[in-house]
Scaffold this motif. Structure first.
Motif, PDB file in Angstrom:
ATOM      1  N   GLU A  72     -35.141  -6.589  25.563  1.00 35.02           N
ATOM      2  CA  GLU A  72     -33.957  -5.956  24.886  1.00 35.02           C
ATOM      3  C   GLU A  72     -33.762  -4.810  25.497  1.00 35.02           C
ATOM      4  O   GLU A  72     -32.633  -3.826  25.156  1.00 35.02           O
ATOM      5  CB  GLU A  72     -34.279  -5.825  23.483  1.00 35.02           C
ATOM      6  CG  GLU A  72     -34.004  -7.222  22.743  1.00 35.02           C
ATOM      7  CD  GLU A  72     -33.985  -6.855  21.103  1.00 35.02           C
ATOM      8  OE1 GLU A  72     -34.144  -5.791  20.937  1.00 35.02           O
ATOM      9  OE2 GLU A  72     -33.717  -7.784  20.248  1.00 35.02           O
ATOM     10  N   GLU A  73     -34.176  -4.341  26.601  1.00 38.01           N
ATOM     11  CA  GLU A  73     -33.775  -3.201  27.076  1.00 38.01           C
ATOM     12  C   GLU A  73     -33.003  -3.049  28.596  1.00 38.01           C
ATOM     13  O   GLU A  73     -32.413  -2.360  28.672  1.00 38.01           O
ATOM     14  CB  GLU A  73     -35.454  -2.262  27.503  1.00 38.01           C
ATOM     15  CG  GLU A  73     -36.421  -1.935  26.565  1.00 38.01           C
ATOM     16  CD  GLU A  73     -37.488  -1.122  26.961  1.00 38.01           C
ATOM     17  OE1 GLU A  73     -37.738  -1.040  28.083  1.00 38.01           O
ATOM     18  OE2 GLU A  73     -38.348  -0.793  26.185  1.00 38.01           O
ATOM     19  N   GLY A  74     -33.256  -4.173  29.113  1.00 36.51           N
ATOM     20  CA  GLY A  74     -32.325  -4.487  30.096  1.00 36.51           C
ATOM     21  C   GLY A  74     -32.790  -3.597  31.482  1.00 36.51           C
ATOM     22  O   GLY A  74     -33.865  -3.133  31.498  1.00 36.51           O
ATOM     23  N   ALA A 116     -26.887 -11.826  23.400  1.00 33.92           N
ATOM     24  CA  ALA A 116     -27.224 -13.184  23.505  1.00 33.92           C
ATOM     25  C   ALA A 116     -26.195 -14.356  23.290  1.00 33.92           C
ATOM     26  O   ALA A 116     -26.077 -15.401  23.854  1.00 33.92           O
ATOM     27  CB  ALA A 116     -28.285 -13.442  22.338  1.00 33.92           C
ATOM     28  N   ALA A 117     -25.128 -13.918  22.459  1.00 30.91           N
ATOM     29  CA  ALA A 117     -24.044 -14.988  22.000  1.00 30.91           C
ATOM     30  C   ALA A 117     -23.282 -15.250  23.221  1.00 30.91           C
ATOM     31  O   ALA A 117     -22.799 -16.330  23.596  1.00 30.91           O
ATOM     32  CB  ALA A 117     -23.258 -14.398  21.055  1.00 30.91           C
ATOM     33  N   VAL A 153     -24.029  -9.933  31.584  1.00 31.40           N
ATOM     34  CA  VAL A 153     -23.836  -8.982  30.595  1.00 31.40           C
ATOM     35  C   VAL A 153     -24.382  -7.542  30.777  1.00 31.40           C
ATOM     36  O   VAL A 153     -25.721  -7.473  30.954  1.00 31.40           O
ATOM     37  CB  VAL A 153     -24.469  -9.335  29.340  1.00 31.40           C
ATOM     38  CG1 VAL A 153     -24.251  -8.742  27.991  1.00 31.40           C
ATOM     39  CG2 VAL A 153     -23.813 -11.146  29.128  1.00 31.40           C
ATOM     40  N   ILE A 154     -23.596  -6.514  30.559  1.00 35.51           N
ATOM     41  CA  ILE A 154     -24.235  -5.189  30.909  1.00 35.51           C
ATOM     42  C   ILE A 154     -23.808  -4.537  29.275  1.00 35.51           C
ATOM     43  O   ILE A 154     -23.091  -4.643  28.835  1.00 35.51           O
ATOM     44  CB  ILE A 154     -23.346  -4.249  31.863  1.00 35.51           C
ATOM     45  CG1 ILE A 154     -23.956  -4.808  33.075  1.00 35.51           C
ATOM     46  CG2 ILE A 154     -23.528  -2.945  31.702  1.00 35.51           C
ATOM     47  CD1 ILE A 154     -23.199  -3.981  34.188  1.00 35.51           C
ATOM     48  N   GLN A 173     -26.817  -0.964  31.434  1.00 36.31           N
ATOM     49  CA  GLN A 173     -28.074  -1.661  31.612  1.00 36.31           C
ATOM     50  C   GLN A 173     -27.731  -3.261  31.549  1.00 36.31           C
ATOM     51  O   GLN A 173     -27.208  -3.706  30.716  1.00 36.31           O
ATOM     52  CB  GLN A 173     -29.059  -1.344  30.402  1.00 36.31           C
ATOM     53  CG  GLN A 173     -29.309  -0.158  30.085  1.00 36.31           C
ATOM     54  CD  GLN A 173     -30.395  -0.059  28.850  1.00 36.31           C
ATOM     55  OE1 GLN A 173     -31.383  -0.700  28.556  1.00 36.31           O
ATOM     56  NE2 GLN A 173     -30.008   0.871  27.898  1.00 36.31           N
ATOM     57  N   LEU A 174     -28.135  -3.878  32.519  1.00 41.85           N
ATOM     58  CA  LEU A 174     -27.796  -5.477  32.583  1.00 41.85           C
ATOM     59  C   LEU A 174     -28.741  -6.298  31.857  1.00 41.85           C
ATOM     60  O   LEU A 174     -29.912  -6.159  31.689  1.00 41.85           O
ATOM     61  CB  LEU A 174     -28.089  -5.840  34.102  1.00 41.85           C
ATOM     62  CG  LEU A 174     -27.490  -7.486  34.351  1.00 41.85           C
ATOM     63  CD1 LEU A 174     -26.202  -7.335  34.306  1.00 41.85           C
ATOM     64  CD2 LEU A 174     -28.062  -7.727  35.743  1.00 41.85           C
ATOM     65  N   TYR A 175     -28.250  -6.864  30.778  1.00 40.36           N
ATOM     66  CA  TYR A 175     -29.122  -7.520  29.840  1.00 40.36           C
ATOM     67  C   TYR A 175     -29.464  -8.919  30.594  1.00 40.36           C
ATOM     68  O   TYR A 175     -29.021  -9.553  31.349  1.00 40.36           O
ATOM     69  CB  TYR A 175     -27.819  -8.177  28.801  1.00 40.36           C
ATOM     70  CG  TYR A 175     -28.746  -9.031  27.627  1.00 40.36           C
ATOM     71  CD1 TYR A 175     -29.335  -8.483  26.637  1.00 40.36           C
ATOM     72  CD2 TYR A 175     -28.336 -10.496  27.913  1.00 40.36           C
ATOM     73  CE1 TYR A 175     -30.176  -9.401  25.725  1.00 40.36           C
ATOM     74  CE2 TYR A 175     -29.081 -11.288  26.717  1.00 40.36           C
ATOM     75  CZ  TYR A 175     -29.651 -10.704  25.852  1.00 40.36           C
ATOM     76  OH  TYR A 175     -30.351 -11.603  24.765  1.00 40.36           O
TER      77      TYR A 175
END
Length: 471
Positions: free
Chosen positions: A53-55, A99-100, A110-111, A46-48
């Protein structure tokens, strides 16, 4: 850190200590597959995004999903992969980590790799599944490389606990001679991995650079939640790696309190890594040392010949022929950084044949932003003859310019009369005096700045109060 890179983060939650036979892992050949035999993977990638929050799910072998999810092949990729799951739910820290990472550098993908179906099992079964998931991650990375020319050398896998070994298997299973760029193990799991060969766990051979943070290696009945042995080029052991500050109060509350303590100490590795992303101005430095006891004496605060390094995301990447164990102290909460100082105090005990075990406090008067501040510490030592004692002091703040050190000796059973408890012995005063205990020199070394300060009585930078003086 590096351009066009991929980072993968892997988690385990609530790790138990169920023992099992080493062969539970299976062999590498049992888990090796060819890509032509598969059209889909069990792992969900899942690509963030910042909005959910599900991506957005990227499907293996379906290039259109890369476009649909706005995957940018020219940017670094961060992939977060969890580990063993007790409740079958992705934990909150995963989204905090994502998130960081985005806050650290907006120009990244981000995945999150979701393998809950295989992770929500009895621990030994989940351990068996780590090879399968490692193979799926390797297949996914090879697909990216073949379809959009995304180089594996730009990949950074970050694995928490059981997921650290998943990352290691992914690095070892990927085909060809070139390796994944970096793997970070966050308190890699101990049960069924401790003492295993490098091919059966995370090891330095799995990527161009491997680092690991060990936060809960305290053993019970021969097992520890986190692996104790080195598994990387640089292995960090915050506070010795056995336990972490801020969790002890939970131990005696209840069984659930013990469970939370285990989770808290184990998961501290994750939050140390997140801390390194959120506080660029407070990066934690660790130092090469043989063991925590030597480190606690302040004997290892050298940065010569790459003897120190930065914990977390901003580590200095350097391949070493042998794993290097680094130690550091931390605060109980974020930001975790402290400043390390070695204090070497030269005592002269002029009283023949008598060991003195005083309790003393040290006040450091320092100049910080043009204001005087005082820090107080206590220690106990058995002092004999003419000897130098070394110990470690940590502070939340850099002491800056050290103006003065003041000793004050506390009352103990060794004092023989009231006069001795208040008398100050200053070697440079005129007149005669009785034999006593003298602080001759104090040498201070700052780990973070590598600066050294030497204070000598007579230069009036050491003030001694209630110093021992006996016939």
């Amino acid at each position: 850190m590096f351009s066009n890179s991929l980072i993968v983060i892997v988690q385990i939650d609530g790790l138990g200590c169920t023992a099992g036979p080493p062969q539970a892992l299976g062999s590498q050949s049992e888990h090796t597959r060819t890509k032509k035999d598969q059209q889909s993977l069990e792992t969900k990638f899942q690509l963030y995004t910042d909005t959910t929050e599900e991506g957005c799910q990227i499907l293996f072998n379906q290039l259109e999903t890369l476009d649909k999810c706005s995957f940018n092949a020219s940017l670094p990729l961060v992939m977060i992969v969890h580990g063993w799951s007790v409740d079958g739910i992705l934990e909150d820290w995963i989204w905090k980590m994502a998130a960081a990472l985005k806050s650290q550098d907006k120009q990244i993908n981000v995945i999150i790799a979701d393998w809950l179906t295989f992770a929500h099992q009895h621990y030994p079964i989940a351990v068996q599944n780590t090879r399968h998931i490692g193979q799926e991650i390797a297949d996914f990375l090879e697909w990216l490389e073949e379809s959009i020319q995304f180089s594996r050398s730009n990949v950074h896998l970050i694995g928490y606990s059981l997921g650290a070994h998943v990352s290691g298997f992914a690095g070892s299973y990927i085909s060809g001679t070139s390796k994944i760029g970096r793997i970070t193990g966050l308190d890699p799991a101990g049960p069924l991995f401790e003492g295993m060969s490098p091919t059966d766990r995370l090891s330095p051979d799995d990527a161009n650079f491997v680092d690991a943070i060990h936060t809960f290696t305290k053993q019970h009945m021969g097992l520890s939640v986190g692996i104790k042995q080195p598994v990387a080029h640089f292995d960090f052991y915050p506070n010795g790696g056995t336990f972490q500050p801020g969790h002890a109060e939970l131990l005696f509350m209840s069984f659930s309190g013990i469970t939370q303590t285990v989770k808290c100490a184990h998961e501290r590795s994750v939050h140390l890594f997140i801390d390194s992303l959120l506080h660029n101005d407070k990066q934690s430095t660790a130092y090469w040392c043989n063991d925590i006891n030597t480190f606690d004496k302040g004997m290892c605060l050298s940065c010569r010949k790459n003897r120190c390094n930065t914990l977390g995301y901003n580590i200095r990447e350097e391949r070493l022929p042998k794993s290097r164990r680094l130690f550091l102290k931390t605060r109980a909460r974020m930001p975790f950084k402290v400043y390390h100082y070695q204090f070497k105090i030269h005592f002269i005990n002029e009283i023949q044949g008598k060991q003195i075990d005083p309790t003393f406090s040290i006040s450091l008067t320092v100049l910080i932003l043009h204001h005087y501040s005082v820090f107080v510490f206590c220690s106990v030592e058995g002092i004999n003859g003419n000897k130098t004692y070394s110990f470690l002091i940590t502070l939340d703040t850099d002491i800056g310019e050290l103006i003065m050190i003041k000793f004050k000796w506390e009352g103990t059973a060794v004092w023989e009369n009231i006069w001795d408890t208040v008398q100050t012995i200053i070697p440079w005063t005129k007149g005669t005096r009785r034999p006593g205990l003298i602080v001759k020199t104090i040498r201070v070394k700052a780990g973070e700045t590598q600066q050294k300060i030497s204070l000598i009585q007579g230069k009036k930078k050491i003030i001694v109060e209630n110093i021992l003086n006996l016939n």
